[in-house]
Write an enzyme that holds these catalytic residues in place. Sequence first.
Site, PDB file in Angstrom:
ATOM      1  N   SER A 154     -37.964  -6.407  27.914  1.00 55.74           N
ATOM      2  CA  SER A 154     -38.987  -7.254  26.987  1.00 55.74           C
ATOM      3  C   SER A 154     -40.303  -7.086  27.438  1.00 55.74           C
ATOM      4  O   SER A 154     -40.726  -5.854  28.027  1.00 55.74           O
ATOM      5  CB  SER A 154     -38.382  -8.691  26.465  1.00 55.74           C
ATOM      6  N   ASP A 326     -33.387  -3.137  16.946  1.00 56.04           N
ATOM      7  CA  ASP A 326     -34.449  -3.809  17.679  1.00 56.04           C
ATOM      8  C   ASP A 326     -35.584  -3.699  16.656  1.00 56.04           C
ATOM      9  O   ASP A 326     -36.275  -2.532  16.494  1.00 56.04           O
ATOM     10  CB  ASP A 326     -34.789  -3.491  18.896  1.00 56.04           C
ATOM     11  N   HIS A 359     -33.350  -7.239  19.244  1.00 53.02           N
ATOM     12  CA  HIS A 359     -34.030  -6.966  20.476  1.00 53.02           C
ATOM     13  C   HIS A 359     -33.376  -8.114  21.563  1.00 53.02           C
ATOM     14  O   HIS A 359     -33.643  -7.781  22.736  1.00 53.02           O
ATOM     15  CB  HIS A 359     -35.686  -7.758  20.415  1.00 53.02           C
TER      16      HIS A 359
END
Length: 382
Positions: A154, A326, A359
């Site tokens: 991330s 995502d 995600h």
Amino acid sequence: MPPASTHEFIPPGTRFHALPSPFPMKRGGALHGARVAYETWGTLDAARGNAVLIVTGLSPDAHAASHASDPEPGWWEPMLGPGKPIDSDRWFVVCVNSLGSCKGSTGPASIDPASGEPYRLSFPELSIEDIADAAAAVVRGLGIERLACVIGNSMGGMTALSLLQRHPGIARAHVNISGSARALPFSIAVRSLQREAIRLDPNWNNGFYDDDSYPESGMRIARKLGVISYRSALEWDGRFGRVRLDEAIPLAGAEDDPFGGLEFQVESYLEGHARRFVRRYDPNCYLYLSRSMDWFDIADHAGGDVSAALARIRIERALAIGANTDILFPVQQQQEIAEGLAAGGAQAQFIGMDSPQGHDAFLVDFARFGPAVRGFLDSLDP
């Protein structure tokens, strides 16, 4: 070391590295007496060549997994430890808490040594590059000249790329998990709304809140927006559908508001998730770290060309992976990273996972992400 403020949340096994003083910040200003929190697993070999660095997303602390100094499970417990995908029997693993966080590293919630009060909004403007430089200082402070691998997920994927760009030769290999080389409009828009929710809460008070007057509503909404973007519509539908609660639950302070109750299971889930978070993360730190992601673009010094900027990074091996569902860091961004690093001479691989969790897949879908990371690390020379 100055005392922590009431809004710092530090795991008991955390260690600290003092940053050079002054520590210059990319966008101006400098920190004095700053530190970075980190934890370690495994043993550094005699050649100091088996070190793996983990740089994290916005909210995690340095406690990625349990160890002797802190047996509590960490945020990446299934991935890190003896015999696990990031095998601490083979690797000396370091996880750093991002500069600007409230989990031990110096940030807006920390005490400013010049005033004896929390920095709040007097903290210098924070960039991903500052976070990368602070992580590099930890690596050097441990006597490690070259990492076997840097793993970033991330926001940490951004940090890892900045680290490789700004500190050439610091790592032989890189695993980028659900990361990106720059922020895209959708993710900027989501984070902008999160910050607005916090700032419009009257209790935020231009950053001057305390435990009794705390921007809880703003943080709740910000967290809910985040959770919605972290997962996919496919998962929301499969997990909750349109299932209603047996009885509507009124929100605090909205008992007489006909629109102030929770009627669906998905609403109850978001509310519970948000309430568990709001008092465990400092609002000002959230604002600073969120904005640092929006500003990041690895192509800033390459004429705006992301591919050219990535191709200038020199590493031996790379793996870029993400979830096809995502929406926050779309899987095309991980493909872009792999292709750019390959253009620079790296043996790079891209994997798009068919995971429904969006995600957050790297935090929950260990059946897919674990073998990919294990296989890559197992292929590295010792």
